[in-house]
Enzyme design. Structure first.
Site, PDB file in Angstrom:
ATOM      1  N   SER A 169      66.454 -18.838  37.893  1.00  0.00           N
ATOM      2  CA  SER A 169      67.124 -19.660  36.887  1.00  0.00           C
ATOM      3  C   SER A 169      66.133 -20.521  36.096  1.00  0.00           C
ATOM      4  O   SER A 169      65.074 -20.917  36.607  1.00  0.00           O
ATOM      5  CB  SER A 169      68.117 -20.571  37.618  1.00  0.00           C
ATOM      6  OG  SER A 169      68.480 -21.651  36.821  1.00  0.00           O
ATOM      7  N   TYR A 182      70.389 -27.082  44.123  1.00  0.00           N
ATOM      8  CA  TYR A 182      70.258 -25.716  43.598  1.00  0.00           C
ATOM      9  C   TYR A 182      68.838 -25.483  43.072  1.00  0.00           C
ATOM     10  O   TYR A 182      68.181 -24.497  43.431  1.00  0.00           O
ATOM     11  CB  TYR A 182      71.280 -25.522  42.475  1.00  0.00           C
ATOM     12  CG  TYR A 182      71.208 -24.180  41.769  1.00  0.00           C
ATOM     13  CD1 TYR A 182      71.634 -23.016  42.403  1.00  0.00           C
ATOM     14  CD2 TYR A 182      70.756 -24.087  40.449  1.00  0.00           C
ATOM     15  CE1 TYR A 182      71.588 -21.791  41.745  1.00  0.00           C
ATOM     16  CE2 TYR A 182      70.708 -22.868  39.791  1.00  0.00           C
ATOM     17  CZ  TYR A 182      71.127 -21.722  40.445  1.00  0.00           C
ATOM     18  OH  TYR A 182      71.073 -20.502  39.793  1.00  0.00           O
TER      19      TYR A 182
HETATM   20  N1  LIG Z   1      75.481 -17.308  36.125  1.00  0.00           N
HETATM   21  C1  LIG Z   1      74.435 -17.986  35.645  1.00  0.00           C
HETATM   22  O1  LIG Z   1      74.537 -18.698  34.627  1.00  0.00           O
HETATM   23  C2  LIG Z   1      73.096 -17.866  36.329  1.00  0.00           C
HETATM   24  C3  LIG Z   1      71.980 -18.402  35.670  1.00  0.00           C
HETATM   25  C4  LIG Z   1      70.740 -18.313  36.295  1.00  0.00           C
HETATM   26  C5  LIG Z   1      70.620 -17.677  37.513  1.00  0.00           C
HETATM   27  N2  LIG Z   1      71.736 -17.169  38.132  1.00  0.00           N
HETATM   28  C6  LIG Z   1      71.567 -16.520  39.432  1.00  0.00           C
HETATM   29  O2  LIG Z   1      72.144 -15.235  39.381  1.00  0.00           O
HETATM   30  C7  LIG Z   1      72.467 -14.811  40.697  1.00  0.00           C
HETATM   31  C8  LIG Z   1      73.834 -14.139  40.689  1.00  0.00           C
HETATM   32  O3  LIG Z   1      74.826 -15.103  40.363  1.00  0.00           O
HETATM   33  P1  LIG Z   1      76.110 -14.771  39.448  1.00  0.00           P
HETATM   34  O4  LIG Z   1      76.048 -15.683  38.289  1.00  0.00           O
HETATM   35  O5  LIG Z   1      76.231 -13.320  39.246  1.00  0.00           O
HETATM   36  O6  LIG Z   1      77.267 -15.352  40.379  1.00  0.00           O
HETATM   37  P2  LIG Z   1      78.380 -14.673  41.302  1.00  0.00           P
HETATM   38  O7  LIG Z   1      79.209 -13.716  40.534  1.00  0.00           O
HETATM   39  O8  LIG Z   1      79.049 -15.813  41.979  1.00  0.00           O
HETATM   40  O9  LIG Z   1      77.508 -13.838  42.352  1.00  0.00           O
HETATM   41  C9  LIG Z   1      76.889 -14.433  43.455  1.00  0.00           C
HETATM   42  C10 LIG Z   1      76.686 -13.336  44.486  1.00  0.00           C
HETATM   43  O10 LIG Z   1      75.969 -13.888  45.598  1.00  0.00           O
HETATM   44  C11 LIG Z   1      76.662 -13.518  46.774  1.00  0.00           C
HETATM   45  N3  LIG Z   1      76.490 -14.513  47.813  1.00  0.00           N
HETATM   46  C12 LIG Z   1      76.789 -15.836  47.757  1.00  0.00           C
HETATM   47  N4  LIG Z   1      76.565 -16.414  48.947  1.00  0.00           N
HETATM   48  C13 LIG Z   1      76.133 -15.436  49.778  1.00  0.00           C
HETATM   49  C14 LIG Z   1      75.763 -15.405  51.139  1.00  0.00           C
HETATM   50  N5  LIG Z   1      75.818 -16.506  51.921  1.00  0.00           N
HETATM   51  N6  LIG Z   1      75.360 -14.223  51.686  1.00  0.00           N
HETATM   52  C15 LIG Z   1      75.334 -13.109  50.921  1.00  0.00           C
HETATM   53  N7  LIG Z   1      75.670 -13.073  49.622  1.00  0.00           N
HETATM   54  C16 LIG Z   1      76.068 -14.224  49.075  1.00  0.00           C
HETATM   55  C17 LIG Z   1      78.124 -13.420  46.364  1.00  0.00           C
HETATM   56  O11 LIG Z   1      78.820 -12.532  47.218  1.00  0.00           O
HETATM   57  P3  LIG Z   1      79.830 -12.964  48.410  1.00  0.00           P
HETATM   58  O12 LIG Z   1      80.562 -14.183  47.960  1.00  0.00           O
HETATM   59  O13 LIG Z   1      80.674 -11.740  48.544  1.00  0.00           O
HETATM   60  O14 LIG Z   1      78.943 -13.190  49.585  1.00  0.00           O
HETATM   61  C18 LIG Z   1      78.004 -12.787  44.988  1.00  0.00           C
HETATM   62  O15 LIG Z   1      77.943 -11.390  45.103  1.00  0.00           O
HETATM   63  C19 LIG Z   1      72.372 -16.071  41.573  1.00  0.00           C
HETATM   64  O16 LIG Z   1      71.187 -16.023  42.333  1.00  0.00           O
HETATM   65  C20 LIG Z   1      72.308 -17.205  40.567  1.00  0.00           C
HETATM   66  O17 LIG Z   1      71.596 -18.315  41.074  1.00  0.00           O
HETATM   67  C21 LIG Z   1      72.966 -17.241  37.561  1.00  0.00           C
END
Ligand SMILES: NC(=O)c1ccc[n+]([C@@H]2O[C@H](COP(=O)([O-])OP(=O)(O)OC[C@H]3O[C@@H](n4cnc5c(N)ncnc54)[C@H](OP(=O)(O)O)[C@@H]3O)[C@@H](O)[C@H]2O)c1
Length: 282
Positions: A169, A182
């Site tokens: 991020s 975070y």
């Molecule tokens: N969305 C943004 O604006 C943004 C910006 C910068 C970076 N990111 C990064 O992008 C990545 C993906 O996020 P997203 O935005 O796609 O959100 P998301 O749809 O909420 O996806 C998060 C994923 O992480 C998994 N997860 C969460 N806790 C977990 C655990 N304890 N063990 C195993 N898996 C776990 C969730 O699956 P389960 O709940 O099924 O476990 C889900 O598949 C993250 O690392 C986030 O920090 C996102």
């Protein structure tokens, strides 16, 4: 109108954030075994679909096994290869079990897209009495992924090939108020990788970190209005696809480095401005 705003936003990220030709992605990941963590939703699910469409055998990991299995079934039904693994990255034994299972089932992992993550936007005051949230965020965003890679990198190094893509991020470059838990967890994993990357590069294994801006997903929805300019899941997956082809060490929007440099040189004013904004928004 929204389309124009979103297109302008893509331009602001720079050319290295655009999609690559499908044939190049197929050459990079076709027949490779690719583990995607956090594949039950958002960026991870979109990436798994893209890579499976390009010929990779995708291993889908997250806690919600029903969702992973649904995605694996859809991929398989359309002629791709996918296997689902339920895992809680905050549980060290479950992480070790995942390593053992994927190696036993497939013999190797060629690529890891370390994408699973937990987001938490919380002020210091609101963290009072809830420090377990900080600890858990560290477990999911830093300790779990580092443990997973510690189990998978030896095989990649022994084969002299492999690629790790860390989905990170902009908070790592530009830490801001109310995102301490975070940002620190993401920065910790990034620092771990910065130390590990040269060690494994010597053995032919490459590491890429992508510092994403806002991507509209389940994670960002409670914090950011859907009308704000941001990437779609599909666009974010294409960026990961591009990283798998070009294997850069770091992918950040072009303007972030100068802004981060200015913020670190003028750290006092940078923090004073944030403090003023917090006063106004009280
Ligand atoms: N969305 C943004 O604006 C943004 C910006 C910068 C970076 N990111 C990064 O992008 C990545 C993906 O996020 P997203 O935005 O796609 O959100 P998301 O749809 O909420 O996806 C998060 C994923 O992480 C998994 N997860 C969460 N806790 C977990 C655990 N304890 N063990 C195993 N898996 C776990 C969730 O699956 P389960 O709940 O099924 O476990 C889900 O598949 C993250 O690392 C986030 O920090 C996102």
């Amino acid at each position: 109108m929204m389309g124009v705003i979103h297109a302008g936003y893509r331009l602001l990220l720079g050319p290295s954030w655009s999609r690559v030709a499908p044939a190049r992605l197929e050459a990079a990941v076709g027949d490779r075994v690719v583990l995607v963590t956090g594949a039950s939703s958002g960026i991870g699910a979109g990436t798994a679909e893209l890579l499976a469409g390009a010929g990779a055998h995708v291993l889908l990991a997250a806690r919600r096994l029903d969702r992973l299995q649904g995605l694996a079934d859809r991929i398989t039904a359309s002629g791709g290869r996918a296997t689902a693994y339920g895992v809680d990255l905050a549980d060290p034994e479950a992480v070790d079990q995942l390593v053992a299972d994927v190696l036993a089932d497939h013999g190797r992992v060629d690529v890891v897209v370390s994408n699973a993550g937990k987001s938490i936007r919380r002020s210091l005051a609101a963290t009072e009495g809830r420090f377990h949230d900080v600890t858990r965020t560290d477990s999911v965003n830093y300790l779990g992924p580092a443990r997973l890679l510690s189990g998978l990198l030896p095989g990649m190094r022994a084969r002299g090939a492999g690629h790790v893509v860390n989905v990170s991020s902009l908070n790592v470059d530009l830490p801001v108020a109310q995102w301490a838990g975070y940002s620190a967890s993401k920065a910790a994993f990034e620092t771990w990788l910065r130390c590990v990357a040269p060690e494994v590069r010597r053995d032919g294994v490459r590491v890429t970190s992508i510092h994403f801006p806002l991507v509209h997903t389940e994670m960002s929805a409670p914090t950011y209005d859907a009308r704000l300019p941001g990437l779609t899941v599909e666009a974010a997956a294409e960026v990961i696809g591009r990283a798998l082809v070009h294997r850069p060490r770091l992918l950040v929007p072009w303007w972030v480095r100068p802004v981060a440099l200015a913020a670190s040189v003028a750290q006092g004013p940078y923090e004073a401005v944030q403090a003023q904004v917090l006063r106004w928004s009280r």
